[in-house]
Design an enzyme around this catalytic site. Structure first.
Site, PDB file in Angstrom:
ATOM      1  N   ASP A   1      -2.466   9.842 -10.223  1.00 39.94           N
ATOM      2  CA  ASP A   1      -2.728   8.817 -11.255  1.00 39.94           C
ATOM      3  C   ASP A   1      -1.208   8.469 -11.710  1.00 39.94           C
ATOM      4  O   ASP A   1      -0.910   7.134 -12.011  1.00 39.94           O
ATOM      5  CB  ASP A   1      -3.602   9.249 -12.211  1.00 39.94           C
ATOM      6  CG  ASP A   1      -4.996   9.079 -11.798  1.00 39.94           C
ATOM      7  OD1 ASP A   1      -5.223   8.582 -10.649  1.00 39.94           O
ATOM      8  OD2 ASP A   1      -5.797   9.698 -12.332  1.00 39.94           O
TER       9      ASP A   1
ATOM     10  N   GLU B   1      -4.905   2.447  -4.044  1.00 37.18           N
ATOM     11  CA  GLU B   1      -3.378   2.747  -4.000  1.00 37.18           C
ATOM     12  C   GLU B   1      -2.670   1.160  -3.625  1.00 37.18           C
ATOM     13  O   GLU B   1      -1.541   1.307  -3.225  1.00 37.18           O
ATOM     14  CB  GLU B   1      -2.913   3.874  -3.157  1.00 37.18           C
ATOM     15  CG  GLU B   1      -3.213   3.326  -1.757  1.00 37.18           C
ATOM     16  CD  GLU B   1      -4.753   3.984  -1.109  1.00 37.18           C
ATOM     17  OE1 GLU B   1      -4.840   4.317  -0.031  1.00 37.18           O
ATOM     18  OE2 GLU B   1      -5.372   4.456  -2.032  1.00 37.18           O
TER      19      GLU B   1
ATOM     20  N   ASP C   1       1.058  -1.120  -0.019  1.00 35.94           N
ATOM     21  CA  ASP C   1      -0.069   0.245  -0.011  1.00 35.94           C
ATOM     22  C   ASP C   1       0.971   1.127   0.050  1.00 35.94           C
ATOM     23  O   ASP C   1       1.818   1.266   0.596  1.00 35.94           O
ATOM     24  CB  ASP C   1      -0.998  -0.150   1.377  1.00 35.94           C
ATOM     25  CG  ASP C   1      -2.115   1.072   1.238  1.00 35.94           C
ATOM     26  OD1 ASP C   1      -2.996   0.748   0.168  1.00 35.94           O
ATOM     27  OD2 ASP C   1      -2.176   2.062   1.833  1.00 35.94           O
TER      28      ASP C   1
ATOM     29  N   ASN D   1      -2.530  12.780  -2.929  1.00 38.92           N
ATOM     30  CA  ASN D   1      -3.649  13.304  -3.897  1.00 38.92           C
ATOM     31  C   ASN D   1      -4.170  14.494  -3.394  1.00 38.92           C
ATOM     32  O   ASN D   1      -4.479  15.427  -4.139  1.00 38.92           O
ATOM     33  CB  ASN D   1      -4.904  12.429  -3.735  1.00 38.92           C
ATOM     34  CG  ASN D   1      -4.752  11.162  -4.855  1.00 38.92           C
ATOM     35  OD1 ASN D   1      -4.004  11.295  -5.738  1.00 38.92           O
ATOM     36  ND2 ASN D   1      -5.423  10.114  -4.882  1.00 38.92           N
TER      37      ASN D   1
END
Length: 618
Positions: A508, A535, A491, A499
């Site tokens: 992204d 993620e 992760d 973000n």
């Protein structure tokens, strides 16, 4: 009998009459291993009486004693009788008597009896047929009148106490008024009583809170019918059996019987009933028919269980099929029967899972498609057993047929168009070019569609669907080959902060770079990296123990750090980091692939809990 009489000078024929009607086998074993006395019940259990000059190593052969559930003779040195003659009281419930093609489960307790010098003089054995706990009424017959029983019990009190108080039963007797004249046995401990403590007390007073017990006693003392009652008192469940005894004029003088503590057995039966109820409830809600089919070694067959969904799919009650297994074959479409029989024959040669699709004809005349998924298992007795599920796939097949019809229509139209275009040279050339271009486009489209179905659109690694399929595939493969299968769950640390700070487009791009680094790190074709969600990424590593999986995780961790992707909102580093959870296991049929996911997920949780940017394996 003479040997026993010599050891028990106080005994007489009346005592032997009592031993001969006991519902348990009783035997006296001499120090040389020979059985000097075996009562009738013991002889029935062993299938033989006294065998003289029998060496101890031949006991199992002579009496056909096997280890329960096997075809192996019971090791003579481990027999309870041999153990007892060495000075050790021994219990055993893993013996079987094999006789006339049947196996009789045998419980045996053997107690050494020591002489004045402290040496083993002989041993007393108690044998019980533990396969028929509920059929013991016939074990007590023709008991002599209460006075004779009292005299006999008085004469043999010490010996009887030695025998009775060492096995878990209650031996009791009452007179015609219901007053206890005998109360012995280790089983009294479960009622909080001591031997003889109940003597002189009336059964109707002692068990006044158990009306069914009182009624049964009164009925037996009045009518002479055998007494058989199961009742619970003080948390102890007892199974009692007895017969009345009579005077010379045929008048009932009392009863003598045996009670056994069956609390553990009753609890086990109740637990089994609850478990069966839970299974049936589950089976009723499964979208398919759960079944068990057995093909016996002699060629006969039976379907021992079908879940209630049988009514919806086959339009027939499950009981009809369990009573006549041939009915299930009558539903199979005639065009499919041969292929199914061939598949079953192949499965018999090498037990394996089957997954087949075929048609059935229901009583209402409907044609349905079903999918049968089952696992074959060869039993020790030569039977072949299939446990599986049957799923109605009619709708799916209908959809497939529509697609096939549509494809045939398209093909027909293409052929017709081609013939028409062949009549004109210029048009034909043009049509060929168009068709070729269309074919190339179609192939590319199909390849792209296949890729899109199995790839994550953003990261271009395998998606969750492909992960699930591949994990299931490799789990089965590693189970067959008994090899390790490893899973890494990782992760991106504090990715939400990333973000929020850098924006979703940057997020992204970050995920793309991470996925590319993972993909480039894996070297083996069988290794698979997939986007597990958000993620989170997953790496499936066949033929990999936990040490190898940790090494792969370390390589990925190093590759990510070499990217130097800035992350000013991370609490562990100024650059993007990952937390890894690693797990590896050799799959078996008793485990599910979800177990591997759960352990890897737990390891990932621990990695985050310990501060992130680390690798934890479980």
């Amino acid at each position: 009998m003479k040997s026993l009489s010599a050891r028990l000078p106080f005994a007489d024929s009346r005592f032997y009459q009592l031993l001969e009607v006991l519902p348990l086998g009783v035997a006296v074993i001499e120090k040389d291993g020979n059985y000097s006395y075996i009562n009738q019940t013991g002889q029935k259990l062993l299938g033989a009486g006294q065998i003289r000059n029998l060496p101890s190593e031949q006991l199992a052969v002579a009496y056909n004693i096997y280890r329960a559930g096997t075809k192996q003779l019971y090791p003579s040195e481990q027999l309870p009788s041999v153990q007892a003659l060495s000075g050790k009281a021994t219990d055993a419930d893993d013996l079987e008597i094999h006789r006339q093609g049947k196996a009789i489960a045998l419980g045996m307790r053997v107690i050494p009896v020591f002489d004045d010098r402290g040496e083993v003089g002989y041993a007393i054995a108690i044998l019980e047929d533990i396969t028929k706990h509920k059929q013991t009424e016939q074990n007590i017959q023709n008991i002599i009148d209460i006075k004779l029983a009292e005299e006999l019990l008085q004469q043999s009190e010490e010996y009887l106490r030695t025998v009775v108080n060492n096995f878990p039963l209650i031996l009791w007797a009452i007179d015609k008024n219901g007053v206890f004249t005998l109360s012995e046995g280790k089983g009294l401990e479960g009622l909080g009583l001591k031997p003889k403590e109940a003597v002189g007390h009336c059964v109707f007073d002692m068990y006044s809170d158990l009306p069914e017990v009182v009624a049964a006693f009164r009925n037996s003392l009045t009518t002479g019918v055998p007494y058989y009652v199961t009742a619970t008192t003080n948390g102890c469940t007892l199974e009692g059996i007895a017969n009345p005894f009579y005077d010379h004029q045929g008048n009932i003088q009392g009863m003598i019987g045996v009670s056994m503590d069956i609390t553990a057995r009753k609890n086990a039966e109740d637990a089994l009933k609850e478990s069966e109820a839970q299974f049936r409830k589950l089976a009723e809600n499964v979208p398919g028919v759960i079944f068990r089919y057995i093909l016996h070694a002699d060629g006969s067959e039976e379907c021992t269980y079908l879940s209630p969904r049988c009514r919806e799919i086959y339009e027939i009650e499950p009981e009809v099929v369990t009573q006549n297994s041939q009915r299930i074959w009558s539903f199979i479409h005639p065009d499919d029967i041969l292929s199914i029989q061939a598949l079953i024959a192949e499965s018999l040669q090498k037990p394996q899972s089957i997954n087949l699709e075929h048609r059935i004809l229901t009583p209402s005349g409907r044609v349905k498609w079903v999918q049968v998924i089952a696992q074959a298992e060869l039993q020790p007795n030569g039977d072949s057993l299939w446990d599986g599920v049957i799923i109605d796939i009619t709708e799916r097949k209908h959809t497939e047929q529509l697609l096939a019809d549509y494809n045939r229509t398209l093909e027909k139209q293409v052929r017709e168009r081609t013939i028409a275009l062949e009549q004109e040279i210029w048009e034909r050339k043009r049509a060929e070019d168009i068709a070729k271009a269309a074919e190339i486009a179609l192939r590319k489209a199909n390849l792209e569609l296949e890729r899109l179905v199995t790839l994550d659109g953003l990261t271009q690694v395998a998606n969750r669907r492909r992960f699930d399929e591949y994990l299931s595939q490799e789990w089965r493969r590693m189970a067959r080959e008994l090899q390790y299968l490893a899973l890494i769950l990782c992760d991106v640390d504090y990715f939400k902060n990333y973000n929020d700070y850098y924006g979703h487009q940057a997020g992204d791009a970050c995920l793309k770079n991470i996925a590319a680094a993972m993909r480039n790190t894996l070297k083996r074709p069988a290794d698979l990296v997939a986007r597990y969600g958000g993620e989170e990424f997953a790496i499936i590593l066949p033929y990999t123990a936990v040490q190898g999986a940790v090494a792969v995780a370390q390589a990925i961790q190093k590759a990510i750090k070499l990217l130097q992707l800035p992350h000013l909102q991370s609490q562990v580093s100024d650059f993007i980091t990952l937390s890894f959870g690693v797990s590896s296991v050799i799959p078996t049929h008793n485990l599910k692939s979800e177990t591997l996911i759960e352990t890897a997920d737990e390891a990932l949780y621990q990695a985050k809990k310990q501060g992130r940017d680390r690798i934890v394996c479980v």
